[in-house]
Design an enzyme around this catalytic site. Structure first.
Site, PDB file in Angstrom:
ATOM      1  CB  SER A   1      -0.972  27.697 -48.555  1.00  0.00           C
ATOM      2  OG  SER A   1      -2.224  27.603 -48.372  1.00  0.00           O
TER       3      SER A   1
ATOM      4  CG  ASP B   1      -0.955  32.253 -42.906  1.00  0.00           C
ATOM      5  OD1 ASP B   1      -0.708  33.357 -41.797  1.00  0.00           O
ATOM      6  OD2 ASP B   1      -0.863  31.149 -42.512  1.00  0.00           O
TER       7      ASP B   1
ATOM      8  CG  HIS C   1      -2.398  26.852 -45.066  1.00  0.00           C
ATOM      9  ND1 HIS C   1      -2.329  28.079 -45.688  1.00  0.00           N
ATOM     10  CD2 HIS C   1      -2.031  27.355 -43.774  1.00  0.00           C
ATOM     11  CE1 HIS C   1      -2.151  29.277 -44.849  1.00  0.00           C
ATOM     12  NE2 HIS C   1      -1.755  28.519 -43.596  1.00  0.00           N
TER      13      HIS C   1
END
EC number: 3.1.1.61
Length: 349
Positions: A169, A289, A196
């Site tokens: 991310s 995540d 992400h």
């Protein structure tokens, strides 16, 4: 929270000021180029800086380099362009120390305006909590020595990695670049990546990675069979999963989902279909995540790797994995690549 806006367009500066102040933050200054930004930072010391890329006198890349050398401050690159040239520059700004890239809101009449505003405000709030460090320019031609990787620990007979799954991310693009630069073309299995990234930026990001990666990089397609020695990125707005024959499945996300694509969804499918015969990696990123799913893969006997906290931009996802005892190894991206290069070639699906 005090924010400095750096953009050469008065209209954009006015729009960003309105958005940021309506979001409950304070705009302590505006600058139309990097030189003005440096002067303002020296006087006002903002908590966060929003940075345009293309500006006269001093552009966003040089400004970010100077800021991270002289006044380390969290920087979010706010751009309206997703061309390859701008993607390359945006990645260079991230390498210089900026935290992330986010799209410029396209004006109140645009259907995605509210979504873009919420994304920008959420990003500013999140990166304000990041502890940035002073960055010095690396001398040209000087390469960092990469320590040899730890041995691949075969805790069970017949370890045959059929897939490498990577989640990342905030801070992930630069870490992923460093990893893919070092990985061997003889990688014995497919590499699936959930990164992400701001909507609309993925295609240029993929092209940028192809300029530096030892392996070909593409955006995964529904029903495509992932092949060894290739890298597949999860598309915008879709969860990417993989079955035991390495066929890619894409599931459309809901508009209100915060994380789509999700690292957790990819790792869950890897756990279900590959179990111990998988390699999973968590790189720099906010939140958690993929951490719980990495813990499950660790329990199953898979090779699990988290990025070393000394090298991350944000130690959320890899740090959570370490807290859960999910990471068999904690390494820098170059050492992760070196470890992946030790995987047995004959074990490919």
């Amino acid at each position: 929270m005090d924010v400095l806006i750096v953009d050469d367009s008065p209209v954009i500066r006015q729009l960003l000021r309105h958005i940021i102040e309506e979001g409950g933050m304070r705009v302590i200054g505006e600058a139309s180029n990097g030189v003005e930004a440096l002067r303002c930072i020296a006087r006002r010391r903002p908590d966060v800086i929003t940075m345009d890329i293309h500006m006269p006198v001093m552009d966003g890349l040089e400004a970010s380099r100077r800021i991270m050398e002289e006044y380390p401050t969290p920087i979010v690159v706010v751009t309206a362009s997703y061309s390859l040239g701008d993607a390359v520059t945006a990645m260079q700004v991230l390498e210089a120390g900026a935290i992330t890239v986010t799209p410029k809101p396209q004006g109140p009449s645009h259907p995605d305006f509210e979504r873009d505003v919420e994304s920008l405000l959420r990003t500013i709030r999140l990166i304000s909590e990041v502890k940035v460090v002073r960055r010095f320019r690396r001398r040209q031609g000087k390469r960092e020595e990469v320590q040899p990787p730890p041995p691949v620990n075969h805790e069970h007979e017949g370890f045959q990695p059929g897939v490498i799954a990577i989640g990342a991310s905030t801070g992930g693009p630069v870490a992923l670049k460093e990893l893919l630069q070092g990985i061997s073309r003889k990688t014995p299995c497919p590499v699936l990546v959930v990164q992400h990234i701001s909507p609309g930026f993925l295609t240029s990001f993929c092209e940028w990675l192809n300029q530096v990666s030892a392996l070909p990089v593409s955006i995964g397609e529904y029903g495509e069979r992932a092949e060894r020695g290739r890298v597949y990125l999860a598309p915008d707005g879709c969860h990417m999963e993989v079955d035991r024959s390495c066929r890619i499945s894409l599931v459309n996300g809901n508009r209100d989902e915060t994380l789509c694509p999700s690292v957790s969804r990819l790792f869950s499918s890897v756990a279900k279909n590959f179990g111990r015969n998988a390699v999973v990696v968590l790189l720099s990123g906010m939140g958690r995540d993929g951490a719980a799913e990495m813990a499950e893969l660790h329990r199953l006997g898979a090779l699990t790797i988290a990025q070393d906290p000394a090298t991350v931009v944000v130690n959320g996802m890899p740090g959570e994995a370490v807290k859960l005892g999910a990471a068999r190894h904690v390494l820098s991206p170059p050492r992760i690549a070196a470890l992946l290069n030790e995987l047995p070639v004959q074990s490919c699906v």
